[in-house]
Design a protein around this motif. Structure first.
Motif, PDB file in Angstrom:
ATOM      1  N   GLU A 197      -8.584  25.624  65.538  1.00 50.41           N
ATOM      2  CA  GLU A 197      -8.764  27.025  65.971  1.00 50.41           C
ATOM      3  C   GLU A 197     -10.007  27.657  65.346  1.00 50.41           C
ATOM      4  OE1 GLU A 197      -6.372  28.968  67.922  1.00 50.41           O
ATOM      5  OE2 GLU A 197      -5.942  26.871  68.410  1.00 50.41           O
ATOM      6  N   TYR A 198     -10.401  27.143  64.178  1.00 51.90           N
ATOM      7  CA  TYR A 198     -11.480  27.791  63.410  1.00 51.90           C
ATOM      8  C   TYR A 198     -12.818  27.077  63.533  1.00 51.90           C
ATOM      9  CZ  TYR A 198      -7.305  29.812  61.349  1.00 51.90           C
ATOM     10  OH  TYR A 198      -6.093  30.427  61.181  1.00 51.90           O
ATOM     11  N   VAL A 199     -12.795  25.846  64.053  1.00 54.87           N
ATOM     12  CA  VAL A 199     -14.045  25.067  64.121  1.00 54.87           C
ATOM     13  C   VAL A 199     -14.741  25.353  65.442  1.00 54.87           C
ATOM     14  CG1 VAL A 199     -15.005  22.720  64.193  1.00 54.87           C
ATOM     15  CG2 VAL A 199     -13.109  23.240  62.640  1.00 54.87           C
ATOM     16  N   LYS A 200     -16.048  25.625  65.371  1.00 51.67           N
ATOM     17  CA  LYS A 200     -16.779  25.885  66.618  1.00 51.67           C
ATOM     18  C   LYS A 200     -18.059  25.037  66.667  1.00 51.67           C
ATOM     19  CE  LYS A 200     -18.924  30.058  64.788  1.00 51.67           C
ATOM     20  NZ  LYS A 200     -18.894  29.548  63.445  1.00 51.67           N
ATOM     21  N   GLU A 201     -18.695  25.094  67.809  1.00 54.23           N
ATOM     22  CA  GLU A 201     -19.911  24.307  68.021  1.00 54.23           C
ATOM     23  C   GLU A 201     -20.935  24.585  66.911  1.00 54.23           C
ATOM     24  OE1 GLU A 201     -21.329  24.795  71.967  1.00 54.23           O
ATOM     25  OE2 GLU A 201     -23.137  23.612  71.579  1.00 54.23           O
ATOM     26  N   ASP A 250     -20.704  23.843  63.801  1.00 49.41           N
ATOM     27  CA  ASP A 250     -20.124  23.764  62.458  1.00 49.41           C
ATOM     28  C   ASP A 250     -20.204  22.321  61.954  1.00 49.41           C
ATOM     29  OD1 ASP A 250     -19.442  26.420  62.327  1.00 49.41           O
ATOM     30  OD2 ASP A 250     -17.343  26.126  62.899  1.00 49.41           O
ATOM     31  N   LYS A 293     -15.200  19.822  69.710  1.00 49.52           N
ATOM     32  CA  LYS A 293     -15.761  21.160  69.470  1.00 49.52           C
ATOM     33  C   LYS A 293     -17.285  21.184  69.493  1.00 49.52           C
ATOM     34  CE  LYS A 293     -11.916  23.318  68.738  1.00 49.52           C
ATOM     35  NZ  LYS A 293     -11.522  24.650  69.165  1.00 49.52           N
ATOM     36  N   ALA A 320     -18.982  19.948  67.044  1.00 45.94           N
ATOM     37  CA  ALA A 320     -19.354  20.140  65.633  1.00 45.94           C
ATOM     38  C   ALA A 320     -20.000  18.862  65.115  1.00 45.94           C
ATOM     39  CB  ALA A 320     -18.101  20.478  64.817  1.00 45.94           C
ATOM     40  N   ASN A 348     -22.738  25.880  56.823  1.00 47.88           N
ATOM     41  CA  ASN A 348     -21.978  25.836  58.091  1.00 47.88           C
ATOM     42  C   ASN A 348     -20.823  24.818  58.012  1.00 47.88           C
ATOM     43  OD1 ASN A 348     -23.609  23.591  58.038  1.00 47.88           O
ATOM     44  ND2 ASN A 348     -23.943  23.555  60.249  1.00 47.88           N
ATOM     45  N   LYS A 360     -17.272  23.702  57.768  1.00 49.64           N
ATOM     46  CA  LYS A 360     -16.015  24.419  58.049  1.00 49.64           C
ATOM     47  C   LYS A 360     -14.804  23.678  57.490  1.00 49.64           C
ATOM     48  CE  LYS A 360     -16.085  27.959  59.812  1.00 49.64           C
ATOM     49  NZ  LYS A 360     -16.054  28.386  61.173  1.00 49.64           N
TER      50      LYS A 360
END
Ligand code: PLP
Length: 399
Positions: free
Chosen positions: A97-101, A103, A126, A128, A153, A155
């Motif tokens: 839920e917290y990891v985005k492109e 990261d 994601k 990442a 960055n 995560k």
């Protein structure tokens, strides 16, 4: 030294079990707790209101309380899974839920695949970066490499508490502290650690930790995810369906609170009850006695193996490792050696140990090894039998 061989029914005359790293043997009390459940109150949990069902639910939840006390956690922070692999996959589902492109997910090269692949997959999904930090040639965590790769960055940082190949116990608290300073979530893999060492989960600095129940004398099919309540509160379960839902409408649903939201369907009730008995067993012996016994045996194992000409041992010296030693015998494939030892009643594991990247990174012959792991019931005599077996293998294979 502790003498508790008689408490393990599988330890019949002549058995040399040196594979507790894969799964521990089960004490009689654990087997009896499971049999009692199946014979006396074999009902499902969290659903019926009749006496068997109530008793089963109470026993199941009592095990959760035992795990929580063992770890210094709140029972709501203890999720039962079927093994450490499921626990770590659930950790990835929650942190997803917290990891985005863009990261970064940072993982050590000595991880078991269970704490490697869920992160590699999450990074792919994601967009990442999946970045690996190294170990030194002598098998310690390379902290300089970690520091270099710990960017703002980052995560997630995923790290084992004890390597299942090198035995290395990395400075996971230090790593967790540094990771938190850049705002990363920390996931530890405690599968090889908890059977030997007391863990106070909050003091580790981690957000989530996966454990195997079956490696701490508990039944097969048991594992644990511990997580901070703030994180578990709204997490994404791996499975969805029965027993983990507050309400379901025609086009919506509302999940239960933690830990129930993560335990979909009928759980392994007998297994979890057996796990409670396993914790009683550990506490009865005491971690101090476990560590003293296994520490002495690990040193003996390490030194005995190193004294055999042709044997190459991997990882740091005994004072910096947990209760296992991986090695190779020059000129013989690890499967051949393990098979030969098995014929003599000496049980060790061989292969990549679900740690292929580590074997490749250290360029270990065949990218595989033999692993002997000791537990509270092993003796120096078991180690002597192993060494004798290796010497016999050398003669049999003309090495
Ligand atoms: C360090 C480590 N992590 C994870 C696992 C996976 O545990 P499980 O078999 O309970 O899924 C193992 C099992 O060998 C392990 O040694």
């Amino acid at each position: 030294m502790v003498d508790c061989r008689a408490e393990f029914p599988a330890l019949r005359e002549g058995v040399v079990y040196l594979d507790s790293g894969a799964t521990s043997l089960k004490p009689r009390t654990v087997i009896e707790a499971m049999v009692k459940y199946y014979e006396e109150f074999p009902a499902n949990v969290h659903r019926g209101g009749y006496p068997w069902a109530n008793r089963a639910t109470e026993a199941y939840e009592e095990s959760r309380e035992k795990v929580a006390r063992l770890l210094g956690a709140h029972p709501d922070e203890v999720v039962f899974t079927k093994n450490a692999t499921e626990a770590l996959n659930l950790a990835a589902s929650i942190l997803g839920e917290y990891v985005k492109e863009g990261d970064r997910i940072l993982v050590s090269v000595m991880e078991h695949h269970a704490n490697f692949l869920p992160w590699m997959r999450l990074a792919r999904i994601k967009g990442a970066e999946f970045v690996i930090f190294n170990v030194t040639p002598d098998g310690y965590l390379d902290l300089n490499d970690f520091k270099k790769k710990l960017t703002h960055n980052t995560k997630v940082v995923a790290l084992t508490m004890a390597s299942n190949v090198l035995g290395t116990i990395p400075p996971f608290k230090r790593v967790a502290k540094m990771a938190r300073e850049v705002g990363a979530y920390v996931v530890l893999d405690g599968a090889q650690y908890l059977s030997h060492h007391r863990v106070r989960v909050r003091e580790t600095g981690a957000h989530l930790i996966g454990f195997s129940g079956h490696k701490i004398f508990g039944p097969m099919g048991t594992g644990i995810l511990w997580g901070r309540k703030e994180l578990l509160k709204d997490g994404n379960p791996l499975l969805i369906g029965g027993s983990m839902i507050k309400d379901v409408g025609f086009d919506n649903y509302e999940l239960e609170e933690t830990p129930k939201r993560y335990e979909a369907g009928t759980p392994d009730v007998g297994g979890v009850i057996g796990l409670g008995a396993a914790i009683d067993f550990i506490l009865k012996i005491g971690y101090d006695n476990i560590l003293a016994h296994e520490g002495e045996l690990t040193r003996y194992l390490y030194e005995s193996l190193r004294s055999v000409p042709g044997v190459e041992v991997y990882g740091p010296p005994p004072e910096d490792r947990t209760s296992l030693v991986a090695f190779n015998l020059r000129g013989l494939h690890p499967h051949d050696l393990a098979w030969y030892l098995g014929e003599m009643g000496i049980m060790v594991r061989s292969g990549g140990h679900c740690a292929h990247p580590l074997h490749k990174f250290l360029d270990i012959p065949y990218h595989q090894s033999v692993r002997a792991s000791v537990s509270i019931f092993n003796t120096k005599g078991d180690v002597d039998r192993l060494v004798e077996g290796i010497e016999r293998a050398k003669r049999a294979f003309r090495l």
